[in-house]
Design a protein around this motif. Structure first.
Motif, PDB file in Angstrom:
ATOM      1  N   MET A 125       6.962   5.756  -5.984  1.00  0.00           N
ATOM      2  CA  MET A 125       7.100   4.356  -5.436  1.00  0.00           C
ATOM      3  C   MET A 125       6.041   3.710  -5.072  1.00  0.00           C
ATOM      4  O   MET A 125       5.080   4.215  -4.700  1.00  0.00           O
ATOM      5  CB  MET A 125       8.215   4.655  -3.948  1.00  0.00           C
ATOM      6  CG  MET A 125       8.740   3.111  -3.577  1.00  0.00           C
ATOM      7  SD  MET A 125       9.507   3.305  -2.226  1.00  0.00           S
ATOM      8  CE  MET A 125      11.175   3.446  -2.588  1.00  0.00           C
ATOM      9  N   SER A 126       5.887   2.421  -5.678  1.00  0.00           N
ATOM     10  CA  SER A 126       4.948   1.722  -5.733  1.00  0.00           C
ATOM     11  C   SER A 126       4.424   0.968  -4.163  1.00  0.00           C
ATOM     12  O   SER A 126       5.353   1.141  -3.432  1.00  0.00           O
ATOM     13  CB  SER A 126       4.685   0.615  -6.714  1.00  0.00           C
ATOM     14  OG  SER A 126       5.343  -0.563  -6.102  1.00  0.00           O
ATOM     15  N   SER A 127       3.153   0.798  -4.061  1.00  0.00           N
ATOM     16  CA  SER A 127       2.853   0.177  -2.737  1.00  0.00           C
ATOM     17  C   SER A 127       3.490  -0.835  -2.160  1.00  0.00           C
ATOM     18  O   SER A 127       4.031  -1.336  -1.117  1.00  0.00           O
ATOM     19  CB  SER A 127       1.291   0.215  -2.439  1.00  0.00           C
ATOM     20  OG  SER A 127       1.027  -1.022  -3.304  1.00  0.00           O
ATOM     21  N   PHE A 128       3.701  -1.889  -3.153  1.00  0.00           N
ATOM     22  CA  PHE A 128       4.379  -3.177  -2.988  1.00  0.00           C
ATOM     23  C   PHE A 128       6.011  -3.011  -2.773  1.00  0.00           C
ATOM     24  O   PHE A 128       6.570  -3.492  -1.756  1.00  0.00           O
ATOM     25  CB  PHE A 128       4.472  -4.122  -4.340  1.00  0.00           C
ATOM     26  CG  PHE A 128       5.451  -5.050  -4.295  1.00  0.00           C
ATOM     27  CD1 PHE A 128       4.828  -6.184  -3.553  1.00  0.00           C
ATOM     28  CD2 PHE A 128       6.584  -5.516  -4.843  1.00  0.00           C
ATOM     29  CE1 PHE A 128       5.451  -7.469  -3.084  1.00  0.00           C
ATOM     30  CE2 PHE A 128       7.401  -6.580  -4.563  1.00  0.00           C
ATOM     31  CZ  PHE A 128       6.704  -7.801  -3.685  1.00  0.00           C
ATOM     32  N   SER A 129       6.725  -1.749  -3.406  1.00  0.00           N
ATOM     33  CA  SER A 129       7.940  -1.595  -2.975  1.00  0.00           C
ATOM     34  C   SER A 129       7.914  -1.011  -1.705  1.00  0.00           C
ATOM     35  O   SER A 129       9.008  -1.165  -0.980  1.00  0.00           O
ATOM     36  CB  SER A 129       8.681  -0.624  -4.188  1.00  0.00           C
ATOM     37  OG  SER A 129       8.197   0.453  -4.359  1.00  0.00           O
ATOM     38  N   ARG A 130       7.147  -0.216  -1.472  1.00  0.00           N
ATOM     39  CA  ARG A 130       7.209   0.505  -0.193  1.00  0.00           C
ATOM     40  C   ARG A 130       7.054  -0.430   0.990  1.00  0.00           C
ATOM     41  O   ARG A 130       7.648  -0.650   2.022  1.00  0.00           O
ATOM     42  CB  ARG A 130       6.181   1.599  -0.073  1.00  0.00           C
ATOM     43  CG  ARG A 130       6.512   2.977  -0.508  1.00  0.00           C
ATOM     44  CD  ARG A 130       5.549   3.860  -0.019  1.00  0.00           C
ATOM     45  NE  ARG A 130       4.560   4.157  -1.254  1.00  0.00           N
ATOM     46  CZ  ARG A 130       3.341   4.455  -1.478  1.00  0.00           C
ATOM     47  NH1 ARG A 130       2.760   4.434  -0.267  1.00  0.00           N
ATOM     48  NH2 ARG A 130       2.655   4.279  -2.506  1.00  0.00           N
ATOM     49  N   LYS A 131       6.014  -1.539   0.907  1.00  0.00           N
ATOM     50  CA  LYS A 131       5.968  -2.633   1.929  1.00  0.00           C
ATOM     51  C   LYS A 131       7.152  -3.344   1.873  1.00  0.00           C
ATOM     52  O   LYS A 131       7.518  -3.766   3.153  1.00  0.00           O
ATOM     53  CB  LYS A 131       4.743  -3.406   1.524  1.00  0.00           C
ATOM     54  CG  LYS A 131       3.296  -2.778   1.731  1.00  0.00           C
ATOM     55  CD  LYS A 131       2.048  -3.437   1.418  1.00  0.00           C
ATOM     56  CE  LYS A 131       0.774  -2.805   1.404  1.00  0.00           C
ATOM     57  NZ  LYS A 131      -0.409  -3.568   0.941  1.00  0.00           N
ATOM     58  N   ALA A 132       7.848  -3.808   0.973  1.00  0.00           N
ATOM     59  CA  ALA A 132       8.860  -4.611   0.987  1.00  0.00           C
ATOM     60  C   ALA A 132       9.956  -3.917   1.712  1.00  0.00           C
ATOM     61  O   ALA A 132      10.590  -4.476   2.497  1.00  0.00           O
ATOM     62  CB  ALA A 132       9.264  -5.029  -0.455  1.00  0.00           C
ATOM     63  N   LYS A 151      13.279  -3.366   6.414  1.00  0.00           N
ATOM     64  CA  LYS A 151      13.853  -2.454   7.475  1.00  0.00           C
ATOM     65  C   LYS A 151      13.472  -3.038   9.019  1.00  0.00           C
ATOM     66  O   LYS A 151      14.265  -2.891   9.666  1.00  0.00           O
ATOM     67  CB  LYS A 151      13.552  -1.026   7.036  1.00  0.00           C
ATOM     68  CG  LYS A 151      14.258  -0.400   6.131  1.00  0.00           C
ATOM     69  CD  LYS A 151      13.871   1.181   6.188  1.00  0.00           C
ATOM     70  CE  LYS A 151      14.341   1.714   4.899  1.00  0.00           C
ATOM     71  NZ  LYS A 151      13.853   3.199   4.863  1.00  0.00           N
ATOM     72  N   ARG A 152      12.253  -3.625   9.043  1.00  0.00           N
ATOM     73  CA  ARG A 152      11.731  -3.847  10.297  1.00  0.00           C
ATOM     74  C   ARG A 152      12.114  -5.395  10.688  1.00  0.00           C
ATOM     75  O   ARG A 152      12.371  -5.612  11.779  1.00  0.00           O
ATOM     76  CB  ARG A 152      10.264  -3.631  10.319  1.00  0.00           C
ATOM     77  CG  ARG A 152       9.735  -2.263  10.298  1.00  0.00           C
ATOM     78  CD  ARG A 152       9.847  -1.407  11.693  1.00  0.00           C
ATOM     79  NE  ARG A 152       8.867  -2.278  12.457  1.00  0.00           N
ATOM     80  CZ  ARG A 152       9.134  -1.923  13.751  1.00  0.00           C
ATOM     81  NH1 ARG A 152       9.985  -1.224  14.348  1.00  0.00           N
ATOM     82  NH2 ARG A 152       8.170  -2.384  14.606  1.00  0.00           N
ATOM     83  N   CYS A 153      11.999  -6.132   9.731  1.00  0.00           N
ATOM     84  CA  CYS A 153      12.088  -7.555  10.097  1.00  0.00           C
ATOM     85  C   CYS A 153      13.318  -8.309   9.797  1.00  0.00           C
ATOM     86  O   CYS A 153      13.509  -9.204  10.221  1.00  0.00           O
ATOM     87  CB  CYS A 153      10.775  -8.301   9.407  1.00  0.00           C
ATOM     88  SG  CYS A 153       9.311  -7.597  10.000  1.00  0.00           S
ATOM     89  N   ALA A 154      14.089  -7.871   8.563  1.00  0.00           N
ATOM     90  CA  ALA A 154      15.189  -8.502   8.256  1.00  0.00           C
ATOM     91  C   ALA A 154      16.330  -8.178   9.137  1.00  0.00           C
ATOM     92  O   ALA A 154      16.430  -6.948   9.125  1.00  0.00           O
ATOM     93  CB  ALA A 154      15.379  -8.264   6.865  1.00  0.00           C
ATOM     94  N   ASN A 155      17.128  -9.206   9.526  1.00  0.00           N
ATOM     95  CA  ASN A 155      18.203  -8.947   9.956  1.00  0.00           C
ATOM     96  C   ASN A 155      19.630  -8.773   9.116  1.00  0.00           C
ATOM     97  O   ASN A 155      19.757  -9.763   8.655  1.00  0.00           O
ATOM     98  CB  ASN A 155      18.570  -9.806  11.324  1.00  0.00           C
ATOM     99  CG  ASN A 155      19.466  -9.791  12.116  1.00  0.00           C
ATOM    100  OD1 ASN A 155      20.417  -8.666  11.792  1.00  0.00           O
ATOM    101  ND2 ASN A 155      19.836 -10.415  13.156  1.00  0.00           N
ATOM    102  N   ILE A 156      19.697  -7.817   8.849  1.00  0.00           N
ATOM    103  CA  ILE A 156      20.899  -7.350   7.744  1.00  0.00           C
ATOM    104  C   ILE A 156      22.287  -8.181   7.794  1.00  0.00           C
ATOM    105  O   ILE A 156      22.400  -8.760   6.999  1.00  0.00           O
ATOM    106  CB  ILE A 156      20.921  -5.958   7.464  1.00  0.00           C
ATOM    107  CG1 ILE A 156      19.746  -5.105   7.231  1.00  0.00           C
ATOM    108  CG2 ILE A 156      22.063  -5.594   6.389  1.00  0.00           C
ATOM    109  CD1 ILE A 156      19.091  -5.724   6.027  1.00  0.00           C
ATOM    110  N   PRO A 157      22.839  -8.192   9.088  1.00  0.00           N
ATOM    111  CA  PRO A 157      23.822  -8.927   9.257  1.00  0.00           C
ATOM    112  C   PRO A 157      23.881 -10.331   9.160  1.00  0.00           C
ATOM    113  O   PRO A 157      24.721 -11.046   8.442  1.00  0.00           O
ATOM    114  CB  PRO A 157      24.386  -8.485  10.560  1.00  0.00           C
ATOM    115  CG  PRO A 157      23.850  -7.284  10.950  1.00  0.00           C
ATOM    116  CD  PRO A 157      22.403  -7.075  10.113  1.00  0.00           C
TER     117      PRO A 157
END
Length: 105
Positions: A1-8, A13-19
């Protein structure tokens, strides 16, 4: 897994509110695909509005023409005599009227 995909993935997971994102995507999809408020229906309505505006402009022009013509007749200009002679083939008792008709083929 690249660093960009890990950061994304970490950011998601941390900032986006899925609902909230799911609800937002649902409403945007509803607005785009709803029959009454869809983009294609809006384009159809815009074309109809442009056509009706053009028709209004043409009707205003013809109304202006007939209004001016009526005013000429009411003022007693030569327009009244012209209309009577040319359109209704009226004549004075001492005149003869000749109608020239193009021969039909």
């Amino acid at each position: 897994m690249s660093s960009f995909s890990r950061k994304a993935t970490y950011w998601f997971k941390r900032c986006a509110n899925i609902p909230l994102l799911i609800i937002g995507v649902f409403f945007i999809g509803l607005l785009l695909l709803n029959e009454d408020a869809s983009f294609t229906q809006s384009m159809v309505y815009e074309k109809e509005i442009l056509r009706l505006k053009q028709e209004i402009k043409e009707n205003k022009d013809s109304a202006s023409y007939y209004r001016n013509r009526r005013m000429e007749i009411e003022r007693g200009d030569e327009a009244l005599e012209y209309i009577a002679r040319e359109q209704y083939h009226m004549k004075r008792p001492t005149e003869d009227v000749f109608l020239l008709v193009a021969p039909s083929k």
